[in-house]
Write a protein that holds these residues in place. Structure first.
Motif, PDB file in Angstrom:
ATOM      1  N   ASP A  77      -0.661 -15.993   1.546  1.00 12.97           N
ATOM      2  CA  ASP A  77      -1.339 -17.275   1.406  1.00 12.97           C
ATOM      3  C   ASP A  77      -0.463 -18.233   0.605  1.00 12.97           C
ATOM      4  OD1 ASP A  77      -3.796 -16.434   2.648  1.00 12.97           O
ATOM      5  OD2 ASP A  77      -4.220 -15.302   0.820  1.00 12.97           O
ATOM      6  N   LYS A  78      -0.240 -19.423   1.158  1.00  8.85           N
ATOM      7  CA  LYS A  78       0.495 -20.449   0.429  1.00  8.85           C
ATOM      8  C   LYS A  78      -0.487 -21.171  -0.485  1.00  8.85           C
ATOM      9  CE  LYS A  78       3.694 -24.282   0.777  1.00  8.85           C
ATOM     10  NZ  LYS A  78       4.490 -25.138   1.651  1.00  8.85           N
ATOM     11  N   VAL A  79      -0.182 -21.169  -1.764  1.00  8.92           N
ATOM     12  CA  VAL A  79      -1.050 -21.765  -2.776  1.00  8.92           C
ATOM     13  C   VAL A  79      -0.387 -23.020  -3.309  1.00  8.92           C
ATOM     14  CG1 VAL A  79      -2.097 -21.404  -5.045  1.00  8.92           C
ATOM     15  CG2 VAL A  79      -1.969 -19.508  -3.411  1.00  8.92           C
ATOM     16  N   ARG A  80      -1.144 -24.101  -3.370  1.00  6.69           N
ATOM     17  CA  ARG A  80      -0.676 -25.343  -3.993  1.00  6.69           C
ATOM     18  C   ARG A  80      -1.427 -25.462  -5.313  1.00  6.69           C
ATOM     19  NH1 ARG A  80       2.083 -28.185   0.024  1.00  6.69           N
ATOM     20  NH2 ARG A  80       1.529 -27.526   2.111  1.00  6.69           N
ATOM     21  N   ASP A  81      -0.693 -25.355  -6.411  1.00  7.59           N
ATOM     22  CA  ASP A  81      -1.305 -25.280  -7.731  1.00  7.59           C
ATOM     23  C   ASP A  81      -0.685 -26.356  -8.618  1.00  7.59           C
ATOM     24  OD1 ASP A  81      -1.895 -24.597 -10.430  1.00  7.59           O
ATOM     25  OD2 ASP A  81      -2.031 -22.478  -9.928  1.00  7.59           O
ATOM     26  N   ALA A  82      -1.502 -27.284  -9.098  1.00  9.88           N
ATOM     27  CA  ALA A  82      -1.004 -28.383  -9.931  1.00  9.88           C
ATOM     28  C   ALA A  82      -0.416 -27.876 -11.246  1.00  9.88           C
ATOM     29  CB  ALA A  82      -2.130 -29.385 -10.206  1.00  9.88           C
ATOM     30  N   GLN A  84       0.810 -24.452 -11.980  1.00  8.90           N
ATOM     31  CA  GLN A  84       1.934 -23.517 -11.868  1.00  8.90           C
ATOM     32  C   GLN A  84       2.857 -23.800 -10.695  1.00  8.90           C
ATOM     33  OE1 GLN A  84       0.107 -19.626 -11.822  1.00  8.90           O
ATOM     34  NE2 GLN A  84       0.107 -19.533 -14.049  1.00  8.90           N
ATOM     35  N   GLY A  85       2.535 -24.765  -9.879  1.00 11.77           N
ATOM     36  CA  GLY A  85       3.394 -25.109  -8.749  1.00 11.77           C
ATOM     37  C   GLY A  85       3.089 -24.276  -7.511  1.00 11.77           C
ATOM     38  N   ASN A  86       3.680 -24.670  -6.408  1.00 13.04           N
ATOM     39  CA  ASN A  86       3.470 -23.991  -5.132  1.00 13.04           C
ATOM     40  C   ASN A  86       4.057 -22.586  -5.178  1.00 13.04           C
ATOM     41  OD1 ASN A  86       2.515 -26.477  -4.376  1.00 13.04           O
ATOM     42  ND2 ASN A  86       4.238 -26.960  -3.029  1.00 13.04           N
ATOM     43  N   ARG A  87       3.377 -21.668  -4.479  1.00 10.58           N
ATOM     44  CA  ARG A  87       3.861 -20.295  -4.420  1.00 10.58           C
ATOM     45  C   ARG A  87       3.098 -19.545  -3.334  1.00 10.58           C
ATOM     46  NH1 ARG A  87       0.441 -20.928  -8.408  1.00 10.58           N
ATOM     47  NH2 ARG A  87      -1.312 -19.505  -8.663  1.00 10.58           N
ATOM     48  N   MET A  88       3.527 -18.332  -3.084  1.00  7.50           N
ATOM     49  CA  MET A  88       2.851 -17.441  -2.147  1.00  7.50           C
ATOM     50  C   MET A  88       2.095 -16.378  -2.932  1.00  7.50           C
ATOM     51  SD  MET A  88       3.500 -18.524   0.906  1.00  7.50           S
ATOM     52  CE  MET A  88       2.996 -17.133   1.905  1.00  7.50           C
ATOM     53  N   GLU A  89       0.919 -16.040  -2.437  1.00  6.86           N
ATOM     54  CA  GLU A  89       0.115 -14.963  -3.005  1.00  6.86           C
ATOM     55  C   GLU A  89      -0.347 -14.046  -1.882  1.00  6.86           C
ATOM     56  OE1 GLU A  89      -3.110 -16.661  -5.248  1.00  6.86           O
ATOM     57  OE2 GLU A  89      -1.837 -17.013  -7.004  1.00  6.86           O
ATOM     58  N   ASN A  90      -0.840 -12.884  -2.261  1.00  4.43           N
ATOM     59  CA  ASN A  90      -1.395 -11.918  -1.311  1.00  4.43           C
ATOM     60  C   ASN A  90      -0.383 -11.525  -0.236  1.00  4.43           C
ATOM     61  OD1 ASN A  90      -3.971 -12.124  -2.626  1.00  4.43           O
ATOM     62  ND2 ASN A  90      -4.294 -14.040  -1.515  1.00  4.43           N
ATOM     63  N   LEU A  91       0.860 -11.324  -0.651  1.00  2.45           N
ATOM     64  CA  LEU A  91       1.896 -10.920   0.293  1.00  2.45           C
ATOM     65  C   LEU A  91       1.625  -9.501   0.774  1.00  2.45           C
ATOM     66  CD1 LEU A  91       4.963 -12.336  -1.636  1.00  2.45           C
ATOM     67  CD2 LEU A  91       3.968 -13.239   0.478  1.00  2.45           C
ATOM     68  N   ALA A  92       1.759  -9.292   2.076  1.00  6.86           N
ATOM     69  CA  ALA A  92       1.494  -7.971   2.647  1.00  6.86           C
ATOM     70  C   ALA A  92       2.349  -7.758   3.888  1.00  6.86           C
ATOM     71  CB  ALA A  92       0.022  -7.840   3.009  1.00  6.86           C
ATOM     72  N   VAL A  93       2.820  -6.528   4.049  1.00  9.88           N
ATOM     73  CA  VAL A  93       3.558  -6.109   5.239  1.00  9.88           C
ATOM     74  C   VAL A  93       2.719  -5.033   5.911  1.00  9.88           C
ATOM     75  CG1 VAL A  93       5.693  -5.113   6.142  1.00  9.88           C
ATOM     76  CG2 VAL A  93       5.760  -6.517   4.060  1.00  9.88           C
ATOM     77  N   GLU A  94       2.427  -5.237   7.182  1.00  6.70           N
ATOM     78  CA  GLU A  94       1.644  -4.264   7.943  1.00  6.70           C
ATOM     79  C   GLU A  94       2.472  -3.775   9.123  1.00  6.70           C
ATOM     80  OE1 GLU A  94      -2.038  -4.806  10.847  1.00  6.70           O
ATOM     81  OE2 GLU A  94      -2.582  -5.162   8.743  1.00  6.70           O
ATOM     82  N   PHE A  95       2.923  -2.522   9.030  1.00  5.61           N
ATOM     83  CA  PHE A  95       3.747  -1.922  10.078  1.00  5.61           C
ATOM     84  C   PHE A  95       2.879  -1.293  11.158  1.00  5.61           C
ATOM     85  CE2 PHE A  95       6.832  -1.624   6.547  1.00  5.61           C
ATOM     86  CZ  PHE A  95       7.936  -2.189   7.168  1.00  5.61           C
ATOM     87  N   THR A  96       3.344  -1.368  12.383  1.00  4.98           N
ATOM     88  CA  THR A  96       2.822  -0.575  13.492  1.00  4.98           C
ATOM     89  C   THR A  96       4.014   0.220  14.014  1.00  4.98           C
ATOM     90  OG1 THR A  96       1.187  -2.256  14.037  1.00  4.98           O
ATOM     91  CG2 THR A  96       1.709  -0.638  15.753  1.00  4.98           C
ATOM     92  N   ILE A  97       3.992   1.516  13.753  1.00  2.00           N
ATOM     93  CA  ILE A  97       5.116   2.365  14.140  1.00  2.00           C
ATOM     94  C   ILE A  97       4.539   3.596  14.838  1.00  2.00           C
ATOM     95  CG2 ILE A  97       7.157   3.630  13.358  1.00  2.00           C
ATOM     96  CD1 ILE A  97       7.113   1.847  10.821  1.00  2.00           C
ATOM     97  N   ARG A  98       5.032   3.865  16.032  1.00  2.26           N
ATOM     98  CA  ARG A  98       4.575   5.012  16.818  1.00  2.26           C
ATOM     99  C   ARG A  98       5.784   5.851  17.224  1.00  2.26           C
ATOM    100  NH1 ARG A  98       0.090   3.163  15.884  1.00  2.26           N
ATOM    101  NH2 ARG A  98      -1.130   1.630  16.991  1.00  2.26           N
ATOM    102  N   PHE A  99       5.531   7.133  17.381  1.00  5.15           N
ATOM    103  CA  PHE A  99       6.585   8.083  17.739  1.00  5.15           C
ATOM    104  C   PHE A  99       6.139   8.913  18.932  1.00  5.15           C
ATOM    105  CE2 PHE A  99       6.788   7.290  13.182  1.00  5.15           C
ATOM    106  CZ  PHE A  99       8.100   6.880  13.046  1.00  5.15           C
ATOM    107  N   PRO A 100       7.101   9.500  19.636  1.00  4.63           N
ATOM    108  CA  PRO A 100       6.733  10.337  20.777  1.00  4.63           C
ATOM    109  C   PRO A 100       6.014  11.605  20.309  1.00  4.63           C
ATOM    110  CG  PRO A 100       9.093  10.483  20.343  1.00  4.63           C
ATOM    111  CD  PRO A 100       8.538   9.435  19.421  1.00  4.63           C
TER     112      PRO A 100
END
Length: 141
Positions: A77-82, A84-100
């Motif tokens: 989520d991009k946060v605009r904060d008077a 602390q300034g702009n920043r990203m929060e709630n960063l997440a990586v969701e992998f989908t990995i399948r194998f034989p």
């Protein structure tokens, strides 16, 4: 510093449009998010976090079995904060990995959670830098 220095350079193409280059001759254009298809700096941050971790995970699991599917979604989520300034929060990586199916696929599936955890906790330079809050200096010369 020796081999520890990493850098890219960029030059302005037009208002809010830049070509970023590396020492190996690669380039990518970056823009402010207008109507063009260029990645924005925030999208590049998300891509860097995800692909850094993906490389770590891929190296480990692919030794056991070649994935039949390997993709991810990286979000925040991009946060605009008077205050602390702009920043990203709630960063997440969701992998989908399948194998034989089979023994090699079973070994890869077994290694996957540990590989993801190792990347997050120790190996991924990008996400480790973000999480540790490394200061950034800027100057105009």
């Amino acid at each position: 510093m020796g081999d520890s220095l990493r850098q890219v350079g960029f030059e302005r193409l037009a208002n809010s449009s830049y070509r970023v280059t590396n020492d190996r001759g690669g380039s990518i254009t970056v823009g402010s998010g207008g109507a063009d298809t260029d990645f924005t700096p925030v999208e590049l941050l998300l891509a860097a976090i995800g692909t850094c971790s993906a490389i770590d995970v891929d190296v480990v699991v692919s030794r056991r079995a070649e994935p039949t599917e390997f993709s991810a979604v990286v979000r925040g989520d991009k946060v605009r904060d008077a205050e602390q300034g702009n920043r990203m929060e709630n960063l997440a990586v969701e992998f989908t990995i399948r194998f034989p199916e089979g023994e090699d696929g079973d070994k890869a599936r077994e290694a996957l959670p540990r590989a993801v955890k190792m990347s997050h906790d120790r190996l991924c330079t990008v996400s480790r830098t973000v999480e540790l809050g490394t200061p950034v200096t800027t100057e105009a010369v």
